[in-house]
Design a protein around this motif. Sequence first.
Motif, PDB file in Angstrom:
ATOM      1  N   LYS A 188       0.839  -1.193   0.000  1.00 24.05           N
ATOM      2  CA  LYS A 188       0.000   0.000   0.000  1.00 24.05           C
ATOM      3  C   LYS A 188       0.879   1.249   0.000  1.00 24.05           C
ATOM      4  O   LYS A 188       2.054   1.197   0.361  1.00 24.05           O
ATOM      5  CB  LYS A 188      -0.889   0.013   1.236  1.00 24.05           C
ATOM      6  N   ASP A 218       3.920   2.114   2.543  1.00 24.01           N
ATOM      7  CA  ASP A 218       4.750   0.978   2.948  1.00 24.01           C
ATOM      8  C   ASP A 218       6.161   1.212   2.399  1.00 24.01           C
ATOM      9  O   ASP A 218       6.349   1.942   1.422  1.00 24.01           O
ATOM     10  CB  ASP A 218       4.218  -0.339   2.372  1.00 24.01           C
ATOM     11  N   ARG A 237       5.513  -2.042   6.910  1.00 22.22           N
ATOM     12  CA  ARG A 237       4.185  -1.458   6.723  1.00 22.22           C
ATOM     13  C   ARG A 237       4.149  -0.012   7.209  1.00 22.22           C
ATOM     14  O   ARG A 237       4.564   0.297   8.330  1.00 22.22           O
ATOM     15  CB  ARG A 237       3.126  -2.276   7.452  1.00 22.22           C
ATOM     16  N   ASP A 295       1.236   1.930   7.199  1.00 25.07           N
ATOM     17  CA  ASP A 295      -0.031   2.136   7.898  1.00 25.07           C
ATOM     18  C   ASP A 295      -0.415   3.606   8.015  1.00 25.07           C
ATOM     19  O   ASP A 295      -0.642   4.123   9.105  1.00 25.07           O
ATOM     20  CB  ASP A 295      -0.011   1.471   9.274  1.00 25.07           C
ATOM     21  N   PRO A 335      -2.946   6.426   8.116  1.00 28.52           N
ATOM     22  CA  PRO A 335      -4.375   6.395   8.458  1.00 28.52           C
ATOM     23  C   PRO A 335      -5.248   6.620   7.224  1.00 28.52           C
ATOM     24  O   PRO A 335      -4.956   7.487   6.389  1.00 28.52           O
ATOM     25  CB  PRO A 335      -4.528   7.546   9.460  1.00 28.52           C
ATOM     26  N   SER A 336      -6.305   5.835   7.099  1.00 27.48           N
ATOM     27  CA  SER A 336      -7.157   5.874   5.911  1.00 27.48           C
ATOM     28  C   SER A 336      -7.747   7.254   5.656  1.00 27.48           C
ATOM     29  O   SER A 336      -7.968   7.632   4.508  1.00 27.48           O
ATOM     30  CB  SER A 336      -8.266   4.826   6.017  1.00 27.48           C
TER      31      SER A 336
END
Length: 153
Positions: free
Chosen positions: A105, A108, A130, A132, A134-135
Amino acid sequence: MEEQMSNEGSNVSSTSNNEEELLDEEFWPLSGKPFFTVILAKSHVHPINRLVLPAKILPLLPSLVVPVVLTNRGKKWDMFYDGTNDNNKRFDSSWRTFANENNLKIGDACVFELEESSTRILVFRVQILRGDIPSELLPRIIGESSASPIVIK
């Protein structure tokens, strides 16, 4: 690179237990071999799915099209490296398979450790870290190229 031998029907292993454990590890210390890192942007993991290699590693790679093997956690992905274009030395479209199968994603990071480099083959051992992000921040990230990088404040 050592030749891979099939031990089909046999309990004989060509690697020690410690080496096998490292192959399956998600993270491991770098061995001192040349490496490069990439923080994945939109162009690496979305429709374009292109990975252009950074200038830092290029002097160690051939200026040819050669097969590449990426390894991660005991699995292998085959693709080609195209070193013929001075401005765009990259992995071929099979990079998409690696990215998809590893659920890569934006944000990453991948660490590519050069295990072997010749005019016949390139082998990289890849660690995936990763990011990560935040969406809720993803829609605000452009990150399509090095000209519009992901900036985390």
